[in-house]
Design a protein around this motif. Structure first.
Motif, PDB file in Angstrom:
ATOM      1  N   GLY A  72       0.820  -1.212   0.000  1.00 32.96           N
ATOM      2  CA  GLY A  72       0.000   0.000   0.000  1.00 32.96           C
ATOM      3  C   GLY A  72       0.853   1.261   0.000  1.00 32.96           C
ATOM      4  N   ASP A  73       1.903   1.261   0.815  1.00 30.46           N
ATOM      5  CA  ASP A  73       2.806   2.409   0.859  1.00 30.46           C
ATOM      6  C   ASP A  73       3.481   2.619  -0.491  1.00 30.46           C
ATOM      7  OD1 ASP A  73       2.184   2.799   3.515  1.00 30.46           O
ATOM      8  OD2 ASP A  73       4.027   1.872   4.287  1.00 30.46           O
ATOM      9  N   LYS A  74       3.869   1.528  -1.126  1.00 31.95           N
ATOM     10  CA  LYS A  74       4.514   1.630  -2.446  1.00 31.95           C
ATOM     11  C   LYS A  74       3.537   2.173  -3.475  1.00 31.95           C
ATOM     12  CE  LYS A  74       7.182  -1.030  -5.825  1.00 31.95           C
ATOM     13  NZ  LYS A  74       6.708  -0.266  -6.932  1.00 31.95           N
ATOM     14  N   ALA A  75       2.280   1.714  -3.414  1.00 31.01           N
ATOM     15  CA  ALA A  75       1.271   2.208  -4.357  1.00 31.01           C
ATOM     16  C   ALA A  75       1.038   3.701  -4.154  1.00 31.01           C
ATOM     17  CB  ALA A  75      -0.029   1.431  -4.183  1.00 31.01           C
ATOM     18  N   VAL A  76       0.966   4.146  -2.915  1.00 28.32           N
ATOM     19  CA  VAL A  76       0.780   5.572  -2.636  1.00 28.32           C
ATOM     20  C   VAL A  76       1.979   6.365  -3.150  1.00 28.32           C
ATOM     21  CG1 VAL A  76       0.672   7.283  -0.774  1.00 28.32           C
ATOM     22  CG2 VAL A  76      -0.789   5.260  -0.693  1.00 28.32           C
ATOM     23  N   GLN A  77       3.178   5.850  -2.922  1.00 25.91           N
ATOM     24  CA  GLN A  77       4.378   6.541  -3.411  1.00 25.91           C
ATOM     25  C   GLN A  77       4.387   6.607  -4.936  1.00 25.91           C
ATOM     26  OE1 GLN A  77       7.673   4.457  -1.665  1.00 25.91           O
ATOM     27  NE2 GLN A  77       7.413   5.418   0.346  1.00 25.91           N
ATOM     28  N   ASP A  78       3.972   5.512  -5.586  1.00 23.08           N
ATOM     29  CA  ASP A  78       3.912   5.506  -7.051  1.00 23.08           C
ATOM     30  C   ASP A  78       2.924   6.549  -7.561  1.00 23.08           C
ATOM     31  OD1 ASP A  78       5.786   3.503  -7.093  1.00 23.08           O
ATOM     32  OD2 ASP A  78       4.348   1.881  -7.524  1.00 23.08           O
ATOM     33  N   VAL A  79       1.759   6.629  -6.909  1.00 25.40           N
ATOM     34  CA  VAL A  79       0.757   7.617  -7.330  1.00 25.40           C
ATOM     35  C   VAL A  79       1.292   9.026  -7.095  1.00 25.40           C
ATOM     36  CG1 VAL A  79      -1.530   8.540  -6.760  1.00 25.40           C
ATOM     37  CG2 VAL A  79      -1.225   6.083  -7.031  1.00 25.40           C
ATOM     38  N   GLU A  80       1.907   9.249  -5.941  1.00 23.85           N
ATOM     39  CA  GLU A  80       2.477  10.567  -5.660  1.00 23.85           C
ATOM     40  C   GLU A  80       3.543  10.921  -6.686  1.00 23.85           C
ATOM     41  OE1 GLU A  80       3.889  10.271  -1.643  1.00 23.85           O
ATOM     42  OE2 GLU A  80       1.918  10.720  -0.780  1.00 23.85           O
ATOM     43  N   HIS A  81       4.347   9.949  -7.049  1.00 27.07           N
ATOM     44  CA  HIS A  81       5.404  10.184  -8.041  1.00 27.07           C
ATOM     45  C   HIS A  81       4.788  10.535  -9.402  1.00 27.07           C
ATOM     46  CE1 HIS A  81       9.326   9.906  -9.871  1.00 27.07           C
ATOM     47  NE2 HIS A  81       8.868   9.032 -10.765  1.00 27.07           N
ATOM     48  N   LYS A  82       3.745   9.800  -9.783  1.00 27.00           N
ATOM     49  CA  LYS A  82       3.085  10.085 -11.075  1.00 27.00           C
ATOM     50  C   LYS A  82       2.477  11.484 -11.055  1.00 27.00           C
ATOM     51  CE  LYS A  82       3.505   6.064 -13.123  1.00 27.00           C
ATOM     52  NZ  LYS A  82       4.268   5.852 -14.313  1.00 27.00           N
ATOM     53  N   GLU A  84       3.502  14.008  -9.251  1.00 28.49           N
ATOM     54  CA  GLU A  84       4.608  14.970  -9.311  1.00 28.49           C
ATOM     55  C   GLU A  84       5.166  15.097 -10.727  1.00 28.49           C
ATOM     56  OE1 GLU A  84       7.477  13.635  -6.472  1.00 28.49           O
ATOM     57  OE2 GLU A  84       6.291  14.315  -4.756  1.00 28.49           O
ATOM     58  N   GLU A  85       5.196  13.991 -11.485  1.00 35.62           N
ATOM     59  CA  GLU A  85       5.721  14.021 -12.854  1.00 35.62           C
ATOM     60  C   GLU A  85       4.810  14.808 -13.780  1.00 35.62           C
ATOM     61  OE1 GLU A  85       6.188   9.984 -14.143  1.00 35.62           O
ATOM     62  OE2 GLU A  85       8.164   9.784 -13.244  1.00 35.62           O
ATOM     63  N   ARG A  86       3.491  14.600 -13.615  1.00 34.63           N
ATOM     64  CA  ARG A  86       2.524  15.245 -14.517  1.00 34.63           C
ATOM     65  C   ARG A  86       1.354  15.817 -13.696  1.00 34.63           C
ATOM     66  NH1 ARG A  86       3.027  10.136 -18.200  1.00 34.63           N
ATOM     67  NH2 ARG A  86       4.888  10.708 -19.354  1.00 34.63           N
ATOM     68  N   PRO A  87       1.572  16.926 -13.050  1.00 34.29           N
ATOM     69  CA  PRO A  87       0.525  17.458 -12.181  1.00 34.29           C
ATOM     70  C   PRO A  87      -0.724  17.899 -12.956  1.00 34.29           C
ATOM     71  CG  PRO A  87       2.380  18.977 -12.268  1.00 34.29           C
ATOM     72  CD  PRO A  87       2.772  17.737 -13.012  1.00 34.29           C
ATOM     73  N   PHE A  88      -0.541  18.521 -14.102  1.00 35.73           N
ATOM     74  CA  PHE A  88      -1.691  19.010 -14.870  1.00 35.73           C
ATOM     75  C   PHE A  88      -2.530  17.832 -15.367  1.00 35.73           C
ATOM     76  CE2 PHE A  88      -3.701  20.640 -18.776  1.00 35.73           C
ATOM     77  CZ  PHE A  88      -4.452  21.651 -18.192  1.00 35.73           C
ATOM     78  N   LEU A  89      -1.888  16.798 -15.897  1.00 33.02           N
ATOM     79  CA  LEU A  89      -2.605  15.619 -16.382  1.00 33.02           C
ATOM     80  C   LEU A  89      -3.340  14.927 -15.225  1.00 33.02           C
ATOM     81  CD1 LEU A  89      -3.237  13.664 -18.701  1.00 33.02           C
ATOM     82  CD2 LEU A  89      -1.130  12.451 -18.133  1.00 33.02           C
ATOM     83  N   SER A  90      -2.735  14.905 -14.077  1.00 31.93           N
ATOM     84  CA  SER A  90      -3.361  14.294 -12.900  1.00 31.93           C
ATOM     85  C   SER A  90      -4.616  15.055 -12.496  1.00 31.93           C
ATOM     86  CB  SER A  90      -2.388  14.269 -11.725  1.00 31.93           C
ATOM     87  OG  SER A  90      -1.254  13.499 -12.040  1.00 31.93           O
ATOM     88  N   ILE A  91      -4.554  16.382 -12.527  1.00 30.56           N
ATOM     89  CA  ILE A  91      -5.727  17.188 -12.182  1.00 30.56           C
ATOM     90  C   ILE A  91      -6.850  16.944 -13.182  1.00 30.56           C
ATOM     91  CG2 ILE A  91      -6.594  19.561 -12.038  1.00 30.56           C
ATOM     92  CD1 ILE A  91      -3.843  20.323 -10.892  1.00 30.56           C
ATOM     93  N   ILE A  92      -6.525  16.868 -14.457  1.00 35.47           N
ATOM     94  CA  ILE A  92      -7.548  16.623 -15.488  1.00 35.47           C
ATOM     95  C   ILE A  92      -8.169  15.241 -15.292  1.00 35.47           C
ATOM     96  CG2 ILE A  92      -7.892  16.244 -17.965  1.00 35.47           C
ATOM     97  CD1 ILE A  92      -5.861  18.474 -18.457  1.00 35.47           C
ATOM     98  N   ILE A  93      -7.354  14.233 -15.032  1.00 30.29           N
ATOM     99  CA  ILE A  93      -7.868  12.873 -14.823  1.00 30.29           C
ATOM    100  C   ILE A  93      -8.782  12.835 -13.597  1.00 30.29           C
ATOM    101  CG2 ILE A  93      -7.221  10.520 -14.164  1.00 30.29           C
ATOM    102  CD1 ILE A  93      -4.778  10.827 -15.998  1.00 30.29           C
ATOM    103  N   MET A  94      -8.377  13.478 -12.515  1.00 25.28           N
ATOM    104  CA  MET A  94      -9.206  13.503 -11.312  1.00 25.28           C
ATOM    105  C   MET A  94     -10.518  14.230 -11.584  1.00 25.28           C
ATOM    106  SD  MET A  94      -7.621  11.678  -9.265  1.00 25.28           S
ATOM    107  CE  MET A  94      -8.159  11.913  -7.611  1.00 25.28           C
ATOM    108  N   PHE A  95     -10.469  15.314 -12.365  1.00 30.50           N
ATOM    109  CA  PHE A  95     -11.687  16.042 -12.708  1.00 30.50           C
ATOM    110  C   PHE A  95     -12.626  15.139 -13.510  1.00 30.50           C
ATOM    111  CE2 PHE A  95     -14.018  18.611 -15.824  1.00 30.50           C
ATOM    112  CZ  PHE A  95     -14.782  19.380 -14.953  1.00 30.50           C
TER     113      PHE A  95
END
Length: 109
Positions: A72-82, A84-95
């Protein structure tokens, strides 16, 4: 003399029977105590094995929980890393996910 001999034999048989009763009582007592000892020993063995099985199950449960926590910790870190790499794309996907969930909830009403 024969009467005395018969009386002696009768007394001897009587003594032998009493001795037999005493021996049988002693044997019964010894067997009973032995069985109590066996039951006590068996009970102790069952308790010991139960504790051992419980400890093994507890250890395996703890190991599994730790592995799940690490995953679970690794999955959270992976998501956080993704993110951080693409913040704008992440915001659009969440929207878009929010809009999709909203639409699904509107259909149920």
């Amino acid at each position: 003399m024969e009467a005395k001999s018969s009386q002696d034999e009768y007394n001897q048989v009587k003594q032998d029977l009493q001795q037999l009763r005493d021996d049988l009582a002693k044997l019964t007592k010894v067997v009973s105590e032995d069985q109590k000892g066996n039951i006590s020993s068996l009970r102790d063995e069952i308790r010991r094995e139960s504790r051992e099985v419980f400890n093994q199950a507890k250890q395996k449960g703890t190991e599994t929980l730790n592995r799940a926590k690490d995953a679970g910790d690794k999955a959270v870190q992976d998501v956080e890393h993704k993110i951080e790499e693409r913040p704008f794309l992440s915001i659009i996907i969440m929207f878009l996910v929010g809009v999709l969930v909203g639409k699904l909830l509107d259909r149920e009403k």
